[in-house]
Motif scaffolding. Structure first.
Motif, PDB file in Angstrom:
ATOM      1  N   MET A   1       0.820  -1.178   0.009  1.00  0.00           N
ATOM      2  CA  MET A   1      -0.046  -0.081  -0.031  1.00  0.00           C
ATOM      3  C   MET A   1       0.851   1.470  -0.028  1.00  0.00           C
ATOM      4  SD  MET A   1      -2.635   1.350   2.799  1.00  0.00           S
ATOM      5  CE  MET A   1      -3.644  -0.275   2.689  1.00  0.00           C
ATOM      6  N   ASP A   2       0.487   1.951  -0.734  1.00  0.00           N
ATOM      7  CA  ASP A   2       1.475   3.563  -0.765  1.00  0.00           C
ATOM      8  C   ASP A   2       0.873   4.266   0.248  1.00  0.00           C
ATOM      9  OD1 ASP A   2      -0.955   4.393  -1.728  1.00  0.00           O
ATOM     10  OD2 ASP A   2      -0.172   5.176  -3.798  1.00  0.00           O
ATOM     11  N   ASN A   3       2.018   5.226   0.396  1.00  0.00           N
ATOM     12  CA  ASN A   3       1.665   6.225   1.468  1.00  0.00           C
ATOM     13  C   ASN A   3       0.310   7.101   1.453  1.00  0.00           C
ATOM     14  OD1 ASN A   3       2.954   6.505   3.816  1.00  0.00           O
ATOM     15  ND2 ASN A   3       4.573   8.141   3.124  1.00  0.00           N
ATOM     16  N   ASP A   4       0.190   7.542   0.150  1.00  0.00           N
ATOM     17  CA  ASP A   4      -1.192   8.336   0.085  1.00  0.00           C
ATOM     18  C   ASP A   4      -2.293   7.585   0.321  1.00  0.00           C
ATOM     19  OD1 ASP A   4       0.260  10.558  -0.723  1.00  0.00           O
ATOM     20  OD2 ASP A   4       0.061  10.086  -2.730  1.00  0.00           O
ATOM     21  N   LYS A   5      -2.334   6.322  -0.038  1.00  0.00           N
ATOM     22  CA  LYS A   5      -3.536   5.414   0.349  1.00  0.00           C
ATOM     23  C   LYS A   5      -3.498   4.989   1.793  1.00  0.00           C
ATOM     24  CE  LYS A   5      -6.896   2.427  -1.181  1.00  0.00           C
ATOM     25  NZ  LYS A   5      -7.896   3.007  -1.881  1.00  0.00           N
ATOM     26  N   GLU A   6      -2.646   4.826   2.298  1.00  0.00           N
ATOM     27  CA  GLU A   6      -2.584   4.478   3.783  1.00  0.00           C
ATOM     28  C   GLU A   6      -3.006   5.943   4.613  1.00  0.00           C
ATOM     29  OE1 GLU A   6       0.557   3.687   7.303  1.00  0.00           O
ATOM     30  OE2 GLU A   6       0.975   2.723   5.582  1.00  0.00           O
ATOM     31  N   ARG A   7      -2.406   7.016   4.135  1.00  0.00           N
ATOM     32  CA  ARG A   7      -3.132   8.202   4.922  1.00  0.00           C
ATOM     33  C   ARG A   7      -4.480   8.403   4.554  1.00  0.00           C
ATOM     34  NH1 ARG A   7       1.906  10.839   3.299  1.00  0.00           N
ATOM     35  NH2 ARG A   7       0.642  11.569   1.302  1.00  0.00           N
ATOM     36  N   SER A   8      -5.020   8.174   3.378  1.00  0.00           N
ATOM     37  CA  SER A   8      -6.412   8.135   3.217  1.00  0.00           C
ATOM     38  C   SER A   8      -7.107   7.322   4.136  1.00  0.00           C
ATOM     39  CB  SER A   8      -6.687   8.019   1.760  1.00  0.00           C
ATOM     40  OG  SER A   8      -8.098   7.604   1.577  1.00  0.00           O
ATOM     41  N   LEU A   9      -6.693   6.197   4.248  1.00  0.00           N
ATOM     42  CA  LEU A   9      -7.504   5.279   5.188  1.00  0.00           C
ATOM     43  C   LEU A   9      -7.508   5.537   6.463  1.00  0.00           C
ATOM     44  CD1 LEU A   9      -6.847   1.905   3.453  1.00  0.00           C
ATOM     45  CD2 LEU A   9      -8.986   2.897   3.625  1.00  0.00           C
ATOM     46  N   ILE A  10      -6.259   6.075   7.143  1.00  0.00           N
ATOM     47  CA  ILE A  10      -6.178   6.611   8.465  1.00  0.00           C
ATOM     48  C   ILE A  10      -7.229   7.631   8.475  1.00  0.00           C
ATOM     49  CG2 ILE A  10      -4.617   7.698  10.017  1.00  0.00           C
ATOM     50  CD1 ILE A  10      -2.433   6.042   8.615  1.00  0.00           C
ATOM     51  N   ALA A  11      -7.322   8.670   7.734  1.00  0.00           N
ATOM     52  CA  ALA A  11      -8.135   9.760   8.061  1.00  0.00           C
ATOM     53  C   ALA A  11      -9.455   9.113   8.016  1.00  0.00           C
ATOM     54  CB  ALA A  11      -8.157  10.790   6.763  1.00  0.00           C
ATOM     55  N   TYR A  12      -9.850   8.448   7.035  1.00  0.00           N
ATOM     56  CA  TYR A  12     -11.265   7.771   6.913  1.00  0.00           C
ATOM     57  C   TYR A  12     -11.553   7.053   8.292  1.00  0.00           C
ATOM     58  CZ  TYR A  12     -15.075   5.105   4.780  1.00  0.00           C
ATOM     59  OH  TYR A  12     -16.120   4.683   4.138  1.00  0.00           O
TER      60      TYR A  12
END
Length: 133
Positions: A1-12
Motif C-alpha cells: 500500500m502506498d503512503n497516500d492510500k494509507e493516509r487516506s484510510l487513516i483519515a477515513y
C-alpha cells in the motif's frame, strides 16, 4: 500500500471513530453511518495494520447491537410482568419484574461503557499508527 492510500484510510478511520462518538449525542441516529462506511472500504485495507481497525469497529458494532437488544428484551419482559403484577396484585411477580428491569438496565449500561471503551481504545491505537488486537 502506498503512503497516500494509507493516509487516506487513516483519515477515513478517524472519521468513523468520530461518528461513533458523535452518535451518542444524536440518540444513536449516526450509529449506522460508521458501520456502513467500514463495510464499504474495509477491503482496501486487507493485509495491512489498518484492517484491524475496520474489523475492530465492525465487531464492536455487532456485539453492541446484540447485547443492547438483550437488555431491551429484559426491560420489555419486566414491563409486562409489572403490568400483570398490578392487575393480579402480586408482590412476588412485581419483585421478579424489578429484577428483570435491573438486569436489563445493567446489560445496557455495561454495553454502552464497553462500546465507548472499544471506540476510544481503537481511536488511540489509530492515532499512534498501531493495530488493535
Amino acid at each position: 500500500m502506498d503512503n497516500d492510500k494509507e493516509r487516506s484510510l487513516i483519515a477515513y478511520n478517524h472519521i468513523t471513530y468520530l461518528l461513533n462518538i458523535v452518535s451518542y449525542f444524536t440518540a444513536g441516529l449516526l450509529w449506522i453511518a460508521p458501520i456502513v462506511m467500514n463495510y464499504v472500504r474495509r477491503h482496501e485495507a486487507d493485509g495491512t495494520w489498518l484492517a484491524t481497525h475496520f474489523d475492530w469497529q465492525i465487531k464492536t458494532f455487532w456485539y453492541s447491537i446484540f447485547f443492547f437488544v438483550i437488555g431491551m428484551i429484559l426491560l420489555f419482559i419486566s414491563f409486562g410482568g409489572l403490568g400483570i403484577s398490578a392487575v393480579m396484585d402480586s408482590g412476588h411477580l412485581a419483585a421478579g419484574s424489578l429484577l428483570f428491569a435491573f438486569l436489563g438496565v445493567a446489560v445496557i449500561g455495561v454495553t454502552v461503557v464497553w462500546h465507548l471503551y472499544r471506540i476510544i481504545r481503537g481511536w488511540i491505537a489509530l492515532a499512534s499508527n498501531r493495530p488493535v488486537p
